[in-house]
Write a protein that holds these residues in place. Structure first.
Motif, PDB file in Angstrom:
ATOM      1  N   VAL A   1      -6.860  -7.946  -1.051  1.00 40.49           N
ATOM      2  CA  VAL A   1      -5.528  -8.517  -0.822  1.00 40.49           C
ATOM      3  C   VAL A   1      -5.289  -8.689   0.670  1.00 40.49           C
ATOM      4  CG1 VAL A   1      -3.060  -8.172  -1.178  1.00 40.49           C
ATOM      5  CG2 VAL A   1      -4.669  -7.526  -2.969  1.00 40.49           C
ATOM      6  N   ASN A   2      -5.740  -7.714   1.470  1.00 42.13           N
ATOM      7  CA  ASN A   2      -5.604  -7.850   2.923  1.00 42.13           C
ATOM      8  C   ASN A   2      -6.409  -9.040   3.430  1.00 42.13           C
ATOM      9  OD1 ASN A   2      -3.995  -5.562   2.969  1.00 42.13           O
ATOM     10  ND2 ASN A   2      -5.713  -4.188   3.359  1.00 42.13           N
ATOM     11  N   GLN A   3      -7.634  -9.181   2.902  1.00 39.98           N
ATOM     12  CA  GLN A   3      -8.441 -10.336   3.298  1.00 39.98           C
ATOM     13  C   GLN A   3      -7.765 -11.642   2.889  1.00 39.98           C
ATOM     14  OE1 GLN A   3     -12.231  -9.654   1.471  1.00 39.98           O
ATOM     15  NE2 GLN A   3     -12.800  -7.989   2.849  1.00 39.98           N
TER      16      GLN A   3
ATOM     17  N   ARG B   1       0.833  -1.204   0.000  1.00 39.49           N
ATOM     18  CA  ARG B   1       0.000   0.000   0.000  1.00 39.49           C
ATOM     19  C   ARG B   1       0.866   1.251   0.000  1.00 39.49           C
ATOM     20  NH1 ARG B   1      -3.764   0.514   5.062  1.00 39.49           N
ATOM     21  NH2 ARG B   1      -4.527  -1.437   4.159  1.00 39.49           N
ATOM     22  N   GLY B   2       1.916   1.248   0.807  1.00 43.74           N
ATOM     23  CA  GLY B   2       2.811   2.403   0.839  1.00 43.74           C
ATOM     24  C   GLY B   2       3.496   2.630  -0.491  1.00 43.74           C
ATOM     25  N   ARG B   3       3.912   1.547  -1.143  1.00 37.59           N
ATOM     26  CA  ARG B   3       4.563   1.712  -2.453  1.00 37.59           C
ATOM     27  C   ARG B   3       3.591   2.268  -3.482  1.00 37.59           C
ATOM     28  NH1 ARG B   3       7.102  -3.285  -1.074  1.00 37.59           N
ATOM     29  NH2 ARG B   3       5.712  -4.475  -2.447  1.00 37.59           N
ATOM     30  N   LEU B   4       2.343   1.777  -3.452  1.00 41.00           N
ATOM     31  CA  LEU B   4       1.356   2.301  -4.398  1.00 41.00           C
ATOM     32  C   LEU B   4       1.109   3.785  -4.159  1.00 41.00           C
ATOM     33  CD1 LEU B   4      -1.285  -0.568  -4.562  1.00 41.00           C
ATOM     34  CD2 LEU B   4       0.328   0.107  -6.326  1.00 41.00           C
TER      35      LEU B   4
ATOM     36  N   ILE C   1      -1.099  17.972  -4.853  1.00 41.17           N
ATOM     37  CA  ILE C   1      -0.242  16.870  -4.383  1.00 41.17           C
ATOM     38  C   ILE C   1      -0.745  16.344  -3.039  1.00 41.17           C
ATOM     39  CG2 ILE C   1       2.071  16.312  -3.568  1.00 41.17           C
ATOM     40  CD1 ILE C   1       3.139  18.242  -5.697  1.00 41.17           C
ATOM     41  N   THR C   2      -1.155  17.264  -2.152  1.00 42.25           N
ATOM     42  CA  THR C   2      -1.688  16.814  -0.860  1.00 42.25           C
ATOM     43  C   THR C   2      -2.975  16.019  -1.057  1.00 42.25           C
ATOM     44  OG1 THR C   2      -0.730  18.762   0.200  1.00 42.25           O
ATOM     45  CG2 THR C   2      -2.461  17.580   1.408  1.00 42.25           C
ATOM     46  N   GLY C   3      -3.864  16.539  -1.905  1.00 42.64           N
ATOM     47  CA  GLY C   3      -5.090  15.800  -2.183  1.00 42.64           C
ATOM     48  C   GLY C   3      -4.816  14.464  -2.843  1.00 42.64           C
ATOM     49  N   THR C   4      -3.812  14.446  -3.723  1.00 40.38           N
ATOM     50  CA  THR C   4      -3.448  13.191  -4.376  1.00 40.38           C
ATOM     51  C   THR C   4      -2.949  12.166  -3.362  1.00 40.38           C
ATOM     52  OG1 THR C   4      -2.898  14.344  -6.423  1.00 40.38           O
ATOM     53  CG2 THR C   4      -1.954  12.150  -6.104  1.00 40.38           C
ATOM     54  N   ALA C   5      -2.130  12.629  -2.412  1.00 38.46           N
ATOM     55  CA  ALA C   5      -1.616  11.708  -1.392  1.00 38.46           C
ATOM     56  C   ALA C   5      -2.758  11.121  -0.564  1.00 38.46           C
ATOM     57  CB  ALA C   5      -0.613  12.437  -0.494  1.00 38.46           C
ATOM     58  N   LEU C   6      -3.710  11.989  -0.154  1.00 42.38           N
ATOM     59  CA  LEU C   6      -4.840  11.488   0.636  1.00 42.38           C
ATOM     60  C   LEU C   6      -5.722  10.563  -0.197  1.00 42.38           C
ATOM     61  CD1 LEU C   6      -5.807  14.781   2.512  1.00 42.38           C
ATOM     62  CD2 LEU C   6      -4.472  12.855   3.378  1.00 42.38           C
ATOM     63  N   GLY C   7      -5.992  10.994  -1.461  1.00 42.86           N
ATOM     64  CA  GLY C   7      -6.820  10.149  -2.318  1.00 42.86           C
ATOM     65  C   GLY C   7      -6.144   8.831  -2.655  1.00 42.86           C
TER      66      GLY C   7
ATOM     67  N   ALA D   1      -5.785   3.155  -2.404  1.00 43.10           N
ATOM     68  CA  ALA D   1      -4.962   1.968  -2.168  1.00 43.10           C
ATOM     69  C   ALA D   1      -5.570   1.096  -1.079  1.00 43.10           C
ATOM     70  CB  ALA D   1      -3.549   2.391  -1.773  1.00 43.10           C
ATOM     71  N   ARG D   2      -6.103   1.730  -0.031  1.00 42.58           N
ATOM     72  CA  ARG D   2      -6.725   0.948   1.036  1.00 42.58           C
ATOM     73  C   ARG D   2      -7.958   0.215   0.514  1.00 42.58           C
ATOM     74  NH1 ARG D   2      -7.977   4.781   4.151  1.00 42.58           N
ATOM     75  NH2 ARG D   2      -6.089   4.802   5.427  1.00 42.58           N
ATOM     76  N   THR D   3      -8.758   0.916  -0.309  1.00 43.34           N
ATOM     77  CA  THR D   3      -9.966   0.290  -0.843  1.00 43.34           C
ATOM     78  C   THR D   3      -9.623  -0.801  -1.852  1.00 43.34           C
ATOM     79  OG1 THR D   3     -11.161   2.378  -0.539  1.00 43.34           O
ATOM     80  CG2 THR D   3     -12.144   0.743  -2.013  1.00 43.34           C
ATOM     81  N   ALA D   4      -8.666  -0.495  -2.751  1.00 41.26           N
ATOM     82  CA  ALA D   4      -8.337  -1.454  -3.804  1.00 41.26           C
ATOM     83  C   ALA D   4      -7.652  -2.695  -3.252  1.00 41.26           C
ATOM     84  CB  ALA D   4      -7.451  -0.793  -4.854  1.00 41.26           C
ATOM     85  N   LEU D   5      -6.870  -2.520  -2.184  1.00 38.67           N
ATOM     86  CA  LEU D   5      -6.115  -3.650  -1.638  1.00 38.67           C
ATOM     87  C   LEU D   5      -6.846  -4.345  -0.498  1.00 38.67           C
ATOM     88  CD1 LEU D   5      -2.492  -2.187  -1.635  1.00 38.67           C
ATOM     89  CD2 LEU D   5      -3.533  -3.737  -3.282  1.00 38.67           C
TER      90      LEU D   5
END
Length: 536
Positions: A241-243, A52-55, A223-229, A234-238
């Protein structure tokens, strides 16, 4: 006389040059190793970051680069556009200058007349480098290029001109338009000169500074909005994968497969989740079948082992006590022990056969097997086991791709099943036509409620549990035929009612051809033996 104090420089020989080249090579190799080590260290640091961090990091870096590039390009485009507008204004301001400067040149240079175009502050430069401004503070600093244009004596549409950025004598940054504009004097003489029209760049520079601040603020917000989005995406898409990770970790902790996860959508992660669910379910079923096989095997082994142990104990006790058993009793006990050993051997061989790794059709290297020859050899053994039975045989040539050993074992088991349930003096009909092998007996048949279970491991019909056998023969048949890509079925004979007598018919359908394929046919094909129909 030779001056002994004079220093003598040693000559640079080839050996010295070789040493210098070797030193340089070692230095370059060291630099390459250090750069490679730095790259490996950076890769290890990135690998320690979660997926997630890499994405998020890659998304933010990509968007940041795009925003910076777009902002920079926008700033440069705006600067060029504003500068072009100033240049166009300066060109248009030359019109009134060219008409007025000719008539008021003396007044312009002497300072007795005031001249101002409103938008531009004119400066006149002559071929000798002398400048004639109306206001000394606003005079544009003349460059040699301006003097060269003044001395060119060109005019009209062919007049030399240029636009540049310069400064006035009071330090103001201006945009300057220089154009050759010679003046005709009385007597026909021409006074070479050029007019410099300038406009301060302070408003443009102020606008560019404000634009740069606006673009920087906008880039920071984006850039700030991009980081939050990106973090939320990434949390939603992965989440699947977490499950999936949690399910795998649970299986690793509990050693219990069968855990599944919810599948959303039809993307790659959904496919991965579906594949994991299928794998986990298959592993659970495999473990369940393995446990059931072990339990059934233990149950089946217990009866002959118990009987064998009882007989052995009786023989040992008879020997220890010195009281011999009657010969008929001893003979019956030895015969029973031999039968139990045969039963154990058969059961163990069947278990070994079923314990082989199963392969899906088309995934295991197979030989070309003449099915008609396999059936003929199996018939020879069946005749020995049923000497009082009548066999009607019709075998047409048919070649299949299968494992020769397992295919022969499957046909033998099918014929043994027919022999076991045939009445004394009964008949068995065996036919092989166009890849379909049928074995029909005239025994009691199979009850309708037993038909779904005939190929299950260790399953035996209640009416046949007193007969010899382990309940694994038909399971071996089903496994062998499935691995060869065929189908097998067992049911009542044509015209008969299930369980009402008049026998059963077993059918095997296998893909193949009536002739062996060209080329290497495999060890089981026996190309030296001609394929002839068997009619007995």
């Amino acid at each position: 006389m030779v001056d002994q104090g004079a220093g003598v420089q040693p000559a640079q020989g080839p050996a010295t040059n070789d040493q210098e080249r070797a030193t340089d090579g070692r230095g370059q190799a060291t630099d390459r190793r250090e750069r490679a080590a730095d790259r490996r260290a950076a890769g290890r640091r990135l690998a320690r970051v979660s997926l997630r961090g890499r994405l998020v990091l890659l998304t933010v870096v990509a968007i940041s680069l795009a925003v910076v590039v777009c902002s920079t390009a926008s700033w440069f485009l705006a600067r060029d556009r504003m500068t072009s507008q100033v240049d166009e204004t300066l060109r248009q301001s030359v019109g009134p200058v060219s008409k007025t400067a000719v008539h008021h040149l003396a007044g312009l240079c002497s300072g007795t007349e005031q001249y101002d175009t409103g938008l531009a502050i004119p400066t006149v430069v002559f071929a000798d480098g002398h400048a004639c401004p109306p206001d000394g503070g606003k005079t544009v600093v003349v460059t040699p290029g301006d003097v060269a244009i003044a001395a060119s004596r060109t005019s009209g549409a062919h007049a030399d001109s240029r636009i540049r950025t310069g400064r006035t004598k009071d330090g103001t940054s201006v945009r300057v338009y220089v154009i050759s504009m010679p003046v005709n004097q009385p007597g026909g003489a021409t006074l070479p000169m050029a007019v410099l029209v300038s406009q301060p760049l302070a408003p443009v520079q102020q606008a560019l500074r404000e634009l740069a601040l606006f673009l920087a603020a906008l880039a920071a917000v984006v850039i700030t909005g991009t980081a939050l989005g990106a973090r939320w995406i990434a949390r939603t898409a992965l989440r699947p994968v977490n499950q999936l990770t949690e399910a795998v970790e649970q299986i690793a902790r509990t050693q219990e497969p069968g855990t599944t996860i919810t599948v959303f959508g039809h993307d790659e992660i959904a496919r991965l989740s579906g594949s994991f669910n299928a794998m986990s379910t298959a592993l659970a079923h495999s473990r369940e079948r393995q446990s059931q096989l072990i339990a059934d095997a233990g149950h089946e082994l217990r009866t002959p082992l118990t009987s064998l142990r009882t007989n052995v104990d009786l023989l040992v006790r008879s020997q220890e006590t010195g009281r011999a058993l009657p010969e008929p009793t001893r003979t019956r006990m030895v015969a029973a022990m031999k039968a139990q050993l045969v039963e154990l051997s058969t059961l163990i061989n069947d278990l070994l056969e079923l314990s082989r790794p199963t392969h899906a059709a088309g995934t295991k290297p197979l030989d070309v097997v003449p099915l008609h020859e396999v059936a003929a050899r199996a018939l020879d053994r069946a005749r020995l086991r049923g000497p009082g039975l009548t066999f009607t045989v019709e075998l047409d040539p048919w070649y299949v791709r299968a494992d020769a050993h397992t295919m022969e074992r499957a046909v033998i088991n099918l014929l043994d099943n027919a022999v076991k349930f045939s009445p004394p003096g009964g008949a068995i009909e065996v036919r092989l036509r166009a890849g379909t092998l049928t074995v029909r007996d005239h025994g009691p048949g199979i009850p309708a409620e037993d038909l779904p279970h005939v190929f299950d491991r260790f399953w035996r019909s209640p009416s046949a549990r007193q007969m010899p056998g382990s309940g694994l023969g038909l399971a071996i048949v089903a496994q062998a035929i499935r691995e060869a890509g065929g189908e097998v079925s067992l049911g009542p004979a044509e015209g008969a009612t299930a369980g009402a007598g008049d026998g059963a018919v077993a059918t095997i359908r296998l893909p193949g051809a009536p002739a062996a394929p060209a080329g290497p046919a495999g060890p089981a094909a026996r190309p030296d033996r001609p394929a002839q129909p068997d009619r007995r």
